[in-house]
Enzyme design. Structure first.
Site, PDB file in Angstrom:
ATOM      1  N   LEU A  57      18.854 -15.889 -83.021  1.00  0.00           N
ATOM      2  CA  LEU A  57      17.820 -16.919 -82.913  1.00  0.00           C
ATOM      3  C   LEU A  57      16.394 -16.397 -83.074  1.00  0.00           C
ATOM      4  CD1 LEU A  57      19.322 -18.946 -79.924  1.00  0.00           C
ATOM      5  CD2 LEU A  57      19.559 -19.385 -82.373  1.00  0.00           C
TER       6      LEU A  57
ATOM      7  N   LEU B 155      13.219 -14.081 -85.105  1.00  0.00           N
ATOM      8  CA  LEU B 155      12.795 -13.754 -86.462  1.00  0.00           C
ATOM      9  C   LEU B 155      13.314 -12.356 -86.749  1.00  0.00           C
ATOM     10  CD1 LEU B 155       9.088 -14.956 -86.680  1.00  0.00           C
ATOM     11  CD2 LEU B 155      11.104 -15.958 -87.773  1.00  0.00           C
TER      12      LEU B 155
ATOM     13  N   HIS C 281      21.948 -23.091 -90.512  1.00  0.00           N
ATOM     14  CA  HIS C 281      21.206 -23.911 -89.559  1.00  0.00           C
ATOM     15  C   HIS C 281      21.950 -25.233 -89.405  1.00  0.00           C
ATOM     16  CE1 HIS C 281      17.686 -25.206 -87.344  1.00  0.00           C
ATOM     17  NE2 HIS C 281      17.788 -26.368 -87.971  1.00  0.00           N
TER      18      HIS C 281
HETATM   19  C1  GRF Z   1      25.438 -22.389 -85.158  1.00  0.00           C
HETATM   20  O1  GRF Z   1      25.257 -23.716 -84.780  1.00  0.00           O
HETATM   21  C2  GRF Z   1      24.484 -22.030 -86.257  1.00  0.00           C
HETATM   22  O2  GRF Z   1      24.134 -23.105 -87.048  1.00  0.00           O
HETATM   23  C3  GRF Z   1      23.285 -21.531 -85.514  1.00  0.00           C
HETATM   24  O3  GRF Z   1      23.790 -20.882 -84.385  1.00  0.00           O
HETATM   25  C4  GRF Z   1      25.058 -21.415 -84.060  1.00  0.00           C
HETATM   26  C5  GRF Z   1      26.011 -20.266 -83.964  1.00  0.00           C
HETATM   27  O4  GRF Z   1      27.295 -20.703 -83.551  1.00  0.00           O
HETATM   28  N1  GRF Z   1      22.476 -20.691 -86.350  1.00  0.00           N
HETATM   29  P1  GRF Z   1      28.518 -19.723 -83.573  1.00  0.00           P
HETATM   30  O5  GRF Z   1      28.166 -18.564 -82.655  1.00  0.00           O
HETATM   31  O6  GRF Z   1      28.718 -19.278 -84.976  1.00  0.00           O
HETATM   32  O7  GRF Z   1      29.690 -20.499 -83.049  1.00  0.00           O
END
Ligand code: GRF
Length: 189
Positions: free
Chosen positions: A86, A88, A105
């Site tokens: 999450l 940068l 995303h």
């Molecule tokens: C997902 O919703 C993705 O879009 C976001 O972070 C979440 C990761 O989920 N970037 P996971 O750990 O892959 O289940």
């Protein structure tokens, strides 16, 4: 024979790892013509790390803001896939993998992206805005949040009785196929 193309997957501290697992399985089944050489995680006690071990992929524990550590952990990979990271990404990592760092995303960018737009925040915002459609976006990573060019999007209708949880569940299922399809497109051309 191991694939020539190496992938690294960087997960975040929440580390559920469902996108990570979808990518690893697609590589192991030969759907994506690449080998996942490393899962990079900020700590060991998260579900994603356990899952990576089960799937036989090496795990490298590196703090998410340790630029040198991330560069070293990803030194032998061609493509970097962010999956739940999450922050940068440090500029050094981007410089080492120019045009080869991608992210997923859980909304249709350019809407509902940017700092703080993750997890349930995204789906709550989509529902509050009355959007008829949501989905997911696989995109290139740049030095700004969620601003790189789109590689692929998949959509789902937002239903009248959707909650953030029900929408998140449908979008997550789409994410897994979207990430795999994007990698096939990028690697096989
Ligand atoms: C997902 O919703 C993705 O879009 C976001 O972070 C979440 C990761 O989920 N970037 P996971 O750990 O892959 O289940």
């Amino acid at each position: 024979m191991p694939a020539d193309v190496g992938l690294g997957i960087v997960v975040g501290g929440r580390g559920r790892g469902s996108n990570m697992a979808a990518i690893i399985r697609a590589c192991q089944e030969g759907v994506v013509n690449a080998e996942v050489r490393a899962v990079v995680a900020p700590k060991a006690d998260i579900p994603a790390v356990e899952r990576a071990h089960e799937l036989g992929v090496p795990v490298r524990i590196v703090s998410g803001n340790d630029a040198h550590g991330l560069v070293a952990a990803l030194a032998d990979v061609d493509w970097v896939c962010l999956a739940g990271y999450l922050r940068l990404l440090p500029a050094e990592v981007l410089a080492n993998h120019v045009g080869r760092v991608i992210n997923i995303h859980p909304a249709l960018l350019p809407k509902f992206g940017g700092q703080g737009m993750y997890g349930h925040h995204v789906h709550e915002a989509v529902i509050a805005a009355g959007e008829p459609v949501s989905g997911c976006t696989v995109h290139y990573v740049t030095e700004a949040y969620d601003e790189g060019a789109t590689i692929l999007q998949k959509t789902t209708a937002v239903l009248p009785d959707d909650t953030a949880e029900s929408l998140a569940k449908r979008v997550l299922a789409l994410e897994h196929t979207a990430y795999v399809e994007a990698l096939v497109k990028l690697i096989d051309g």
